[in-house]
Design a protein around this motif. Sequence first.
Motif, PDB file in Angstrom:
ATOM      1  N   GLU A 129       0.790  -1.334   0.182  1.00 58.53           N
ATOM      2  CA  GLU A 129      -0.057  -0.188  -0.184  1.00 58.53           C
ATOM      3  C   GLU A 129       0.901   1.025  -0.008  1.00 58.53           C
ATOM      4  O   GLU A 129       0.537   2.141  -0.642  1.00 58.53           O
ATOM      5  CB  GLU A 129      -0.950  -0.078   1.192  1.00 58.53           C
ATOM      6  N   ARG A 130       1.848   1.182   0.545  1.00 60.00           N
ATOM      7  CA  ARG A 130       3.008   2.266   0.869  1.00 60.00           C
ATOM      8  C   ARG A 130       3.383   2.725  -0.504  1.00 60.00           C
ATOM      9  O   ARG A 130       3.708   3.687  -0.802  1.00 60.00           O
ATOM     10  CB  ARG A 130       3.946   1.998   1.795  1.00 60.00           C
ATOM     11  N   ILE A 131       3.682   1.515  -1.238  1.00 64.33           N
ATOM     12  CA  ILE A 131       4.425   1.831  -2.589  1.00 64.33           C
ATOM     13  C   ILE A 131       3.200   1.932  -3.984  1.00 64.33           C
ATOM     14  O   ILE A 131       3.541   2.080  -4.866  1.00 64.33           O
ATOM     15  CB  ILE A 131       5.502   0.981  -3.088  1.00 64.33           C
ATOM     16  N   GLY A 132       1.911   1.910  -3.314  1.00 64.96           N
ATOM     17  CA  GLY A 132       1.008   2.000  -4.412  1.00 64.96           C
ATOM     18  C   GLY A 132       0.664   0.914  -5.276  1.00 64.96           C
ATOM     19  O   GLY A 132       0.156   0.849  -6.533  1.00 64.96           O
ATOM     20  N   LEU A 133       1.290  -0.390  -4.801  1.00 63.44           N
ATOM     21  CA  LEU A 133       1.076  -1.528  -5.407  1.00 63.44           C
ATOM     22  C   LEU A 133       0.108  -2.802  -4.995  1.00 63.44           C
ATOM     23  O   LEU A 133       0.307  -3.780  -5.158  1.00 63.44           O
ATOM     24  CB  LEU A 133       2.484  -2.291  -5.897  1.00 63.44           C
ATOM     25  N   ALA A 134      -0.676  -2.318  -4.022  1.00 60.34           N
ATOM     26  CA  ALA A 134      -1.529  -3.333  -3.188  1.00 60.34           C
ATOM     27  C   ALA A 134      -2.162  -4.108  -4.320  1.00 60.34           C
ATOM     28  O   ALA A 134      -2.414  -5.394  -3.743  1.00 60.34           O
ATOM     29  CB  ALA A 134      -2.446  -2.430  -2.182  1.00 60.34           C
ATOM     30  N   ASP A 135      -2.591  -3.632  -5.386  1.00 61.08           N
ATOM     31  CA  ASP A 135      -3.617  -4.402  -6.217  1.00 61.08           C
ATOM     32  C   ASP A 135      -2.902  -5.139  -7.192  1.00 61.08           C
ATOM     33  O   ASP A 135      -3.357  -6.122  -7.817  1.00 61.08           O
ATOM     34  CB  ASP A 135      -4.313  -3.340  -7.232  1.00 61.08           C
ATOM     35  N   LYS A 136      -1.593  -5.450  -6.900  1.00 59.27           N
ATOM     36  CA  LYS A 136      -0.773  -6.297  -7.615  1.00 59.27           C
ATOM     37  C   LYS A 136      -0.408  -7.632  -6.656  1.00 59.27           C
ATOM     38  O   LYS A 136       0.184  -8.297  -7.188  1.00 59.27           O
ATOM     39  CB  LYS A 136       0.839  -5.565  -8.088  1.00 59.27           C
ATOM     40  N   ALA A 137      -0.850  -7.558  -5.628  1.00 57.99           N
ATOM     41  CA  ALA A 137      -0.511  -8.593  -4.661  1.00 57.99           C
ATOM     42  C   ALA A 137      -0.856 -10.125  -5.199  1.00 57.99           C
ATOM     43  O   ALA A 137       0.165 -10.931  -4.573  1.00 57.99           O
ATOM     44  CB  ALA A 137      -1.286  -8.490  -3.286  1.00 57.99           C
ATOM     45  N   ASN A 138      -1.930 -10.354  -5.703  1.00 55.89           N
ATOM     46  CA  ASN A 138      -2.123 -11.636  -6.101  1.00 55.89           C
ATOM     47  C   ASN A 138      -1.613 -11.828  -7.746  1.00 55.89           C
ATOM     48  O   ASN A 138      -1.823 -12.778  -8.330  1.00 55.89           O
ATOM     49  CB  ASN A 138      -3.496 -11.984  -6.120  1.00 55.89           C
ATOM     50  N   GLU A 139      -0.949 -10.940  -8.418  1.00 54.01           N
ATOM     51  CA  GLU A 139      -0.418 -11.184  -9.678  1.00 54.01           C
ATOM     52  C   GLU A 139       0.853 -11.756  -9.577  1.00 54.01           C
ATOM     53  O   GLU A 139       1.591 -11.966  -8.638  1.00 54.01           O
ATOM     54  CB  GLU A 139      -0.467  -9.691 -10.236  1.00 54.01           C
ATOM     55  N   TYR A 140       1.473 -12.271 -10.850  1.00 52.82           N
ATOM     56  CA  TYR A 140       2.913 -12.843 -10.959  1.00 52.82           C
ATOM     57  C   TYR A 140       3.652 -11.653 -11.535  1.00 52.82           C
ATOM     58  O   TYR A 140       3.638 -11.024 -12.317  1.00 52.82           O
ATOM     59  CB  TYR A 140       2.469 -14.195 -11.989  1.00 52.82           C
ATOM     60  N   PRO A 141       4.924 -12.022 -11.323  1.00 54.76           N
ATOM     61  CA  PRO A 141       5.947 -10.924 -11.705  1.00 54.76           C
ATOM     62  C   PRO A 141       6.001 -10.711 -13.237  1.00 54.76           C
ATOM     63  O   PRO A 141       6.407  -9.682 -13.657  1.00 54.76           O
ATOM     64  CB  PRO A 141       7.342 -11.600 -11.310  1.00 54.76           C
ATOM     65  N   ASN A 142       5.424 -11.803 -14.166  1.00 49.72           N
ATOM     66  CA  ASN A 142       5.656 -11.451 -15.561  1.00 49.72           C
ATOM     67  C   ASN A 142       4.570 -10.329 -15.869  1.00 49.72           C
ATOM     68  O   ASN A 142       4.459 -10.280 -17.026  1.00 49.72           O
ATOM     69  CB  ASN A 142       5.529 -12.788 -16.369  1.00 49.72           C
ATOM     70  N   MET A 143       3.631 -10.244 -14.903  1.00 54.24           N
ATOM     71  CA  MET A 143       2.652  -8.998 -15.251  1.00 54.24           C
ATOM     72  C   MET A 143       2.869  -7.800 -14.993  1.00 54.24           C
ATOM     73  O   MET A 143       2.302  -6.876 -15.033  1.00 54.24           O
ATOM     74  CB  MET A 143       1.241  -9.599 -14.703  1.00 54.24           C
ATOM     75  N   LEU A 144       4.057  -7.566 -14.332  1.00 54.08           N
ATOM     76  CA  LEU A 144       4.715  -6.196 -13.924  1.00 54.08           C
ATOM     77  C   LEU A 144       5.788  -5.510 -14.653  1.00 54.08           C
ATOM     78  O   LEU A 144       6.529  -6.585 -15.491  1.00 54.08           O
ATOM     79  CB  LEU A 144       5.427  -6.462 -12.448  1.00 54.08           C
ATOM     80  N   SER A 145       5.986  -4.263 -14.630  1.00 54.59           N
ATOM     81  CA  SER A 145       6.889  -3.679 -15.510  1.00 54.59           C
ATOM     82  C   SER A 145       8.239  -3.700 -14.510  1.00 54.59           C
ATOM     83  O   SER A 145       8.091  -4.311 -13.462  1.00 54.59           O
ATOM     84  CB  SER A 145       6.603  -2.034 -15.472  1.00 54.59           C
ATOM     85  N   GLY A 146       9.469  -3.392 -14.959  1.00 54.11           N
ATOM     86  CA  GLY A 146      10.467  -3.677 -14.516  1.00 54.11           C
ATOM     87  C   GLY A 146      10.436  -2.749 -13.094  1.00 54.11           C
ATOM     88  O   GLY A 146      11.141  -3.169 -12.140  1.00 54.11           O
ATOM     89  N   GLY A 147      10.076  -1.562 -13.380  1.00 54.80           N
ATOM     90  CA  GLY A 147      10.094  -0.566 -12.010  1.00 54.80           C
ATOM     91  C   GLY A 147       9.334  -1.393 -10.936  1.00 54.80           C
ATOM     92  O   GLY A 147       9.696  -1.274  -9.929  1.00 54.80           O
ATOM     93  N   GLN A 148       7.920  -1.779 -11.354  1.00 55.28           N
ATOM     94  CA  GLN A 148       7.130  -2.504 -10.442  1.00 55.28           C
ATOM     95  C   GLN A 148       8.077  -3.785  -9.768  1.00 55.28           C
ATOM     96  O   GLN A 148       7.897  -3.876  -8.765  1.00 55.28           O
ATOM     97  CB  GLN A 148       5.783  -2.792 -11.113  1.00 55.28           C
ATOM     98  N   LYS A 149       8.680  -4.447 -10.470  1.00 55.72           N
ATOM     99  CA  LYS A 149       9.339  -5.760 -10.141  1.00 55.72           C
ATOM    100  C   LYS A 149      10.570  -5.295  -9.060  1.00 55.72           C
ATOM    101  O   LYS A 149      10.492  -5.967  -7.922  1.00 55.72           O
ATOM    102  CB  LYS A 149       9.996  -6.351 -11.090  1.00 55.72           C
ATOM    103  N   GLN A 150      11.257  -4.269  -9.396  1.00 54.42           N
ATOM    104  CA  GLN A 150      12.325  -3.891  -8.506  1.00 54.42           C
ATOM    105  C   GLN A 150      11.788  -2.989  -7.047  1.00 54.42           C
ATOM    106  O   GLN A 150      12.152  -3.646  -6.160  1.00 54.42           O
ATOM    107  CB  GLN A 150      12.961  -2.828  -9.205  1.00 54.42           C
ATOM    108  N   ARG A 151      10.667  -2.392  -7.199  1.00 50.97           N
ATOM    109  CA  ARG A 151       9.960  -1.900  -6.026  1.00 50.97           C
ATOM    110  C   ARG A 151       9.581  -3.354  -4.954  1.00 50.97           C
ATOM    111  O   ARG A 151       9.413  -3.187  -3.825  1.00 50.97           O
ATOM    112  CB  ARG A 151       8.752  -0.969  -6.255  1.00 50.97           C
ATOM    113  N   ILE A 152       8.941  -4.193  -5.746  1.00 54.52           N
ATOM    114  CA  ILE A 152       8.491  -5.663  -5.074  1.00 54.52           C
ATOM    115  C   ILE A 152       9.703  -6.136  -4.390  1.00 54.52           C
ATOM    116  O   ILE A 152       9.725  -6.523  -3.309  1.00 54.52           O
ATOM    117  CB  ILE A 152       7.791  -6.461  -5.998  1.00 54.52           C
ATOM    118  N   ALA A 153      10.819  -6.078  -5.122  1.00 54.84           N
ATOM    119  CA  ALA A 153      11.924  -6.884  -4.599  1.00 54.84           C
ATOM    120  C   ALA A 153      12.394  -5.917  -3.325  1.00 54.84           C
ATOM    121  O   ALA A 153      12.919  -6.423  -2.558  1.00 54.84           O
ATOM    122  CB  ALA A 153      13.130  -6.732  -5.630  1.00 54.84           C
TER     123      ALA A 153
END
Length: 247
Positions: A129-153
């Motif tokens: 929620e803090r990084i604005g990606l709460a809606d991605k919680a149940n998605e898989y990494p291949n559905m994310l952009s590079g920037g989103q993947k790095q923030r998840i990491a």
Amino acid sequence: MATGSELIRVEDVTKKFKGGVVALNGCSLTISPGEVVAIIGPSGSGKSTLLRCLNLLETPTSGHIFFDGVDITDKKVDINLHRRKMGMVFQHFNLFPHKTVMQNITLAPVTLKLKTEDEAKKRGMELLERIGLADKANEYPNMLSGGQKQRIAIVRALCMEPDVMLFDEPTSALDPEMVGEVLDLMRQLAADGMTMAIVTHEMGFAREVASRVIFMDGGAILEENTPSELFDHPQNPRTQTFLSKVL
């Protein structure tokens, strides 16, 4: 805390690879709690090797590394216990492709029994929620952009509640328009007082966020100073040459 409130102390660390290649040559430095230390220098200067030695992903050939007062280069020390307090973020995300974002975030704290599954999910969702990606919680990494993947990491590392975050060129694999969102998150961490060591080519970011900048070349630390002093008044001729080409 370590002597003189040092979280990390590197003493005369040398790293030689097979074939006699000297990647690090007598490096010494300290990192205090709350410091943001940027490590800059040309490719092949030993920056990433030094960073990877801090949590023994690379084992020094000689020298000592103290973390929170413990010599982690001592063979009797259980390095895995100390790594729990050292978050690591790589160039290439290293997310598990077959696990959802939330599964990636909660895997380590649950497996190591540092948190229950419910506690880890609660903390994971707070961070998402803090990084604005709460809606991605149940998605898989291949559905994310590079920037989103790095923030998840980064969030995955934060879920372990580390004492220090180590970043190995965290934006170098990203498309230029995605670099900003990762640097913004790192700015937030710095503002929150997180201790960080960052190998980076982003000179503007290093100048803005770091409390200290270290310049390396040839496996050695040639100069370290505050960002304003190092960037505006470099003392070492090699630092001067390098900065004249990148600034």
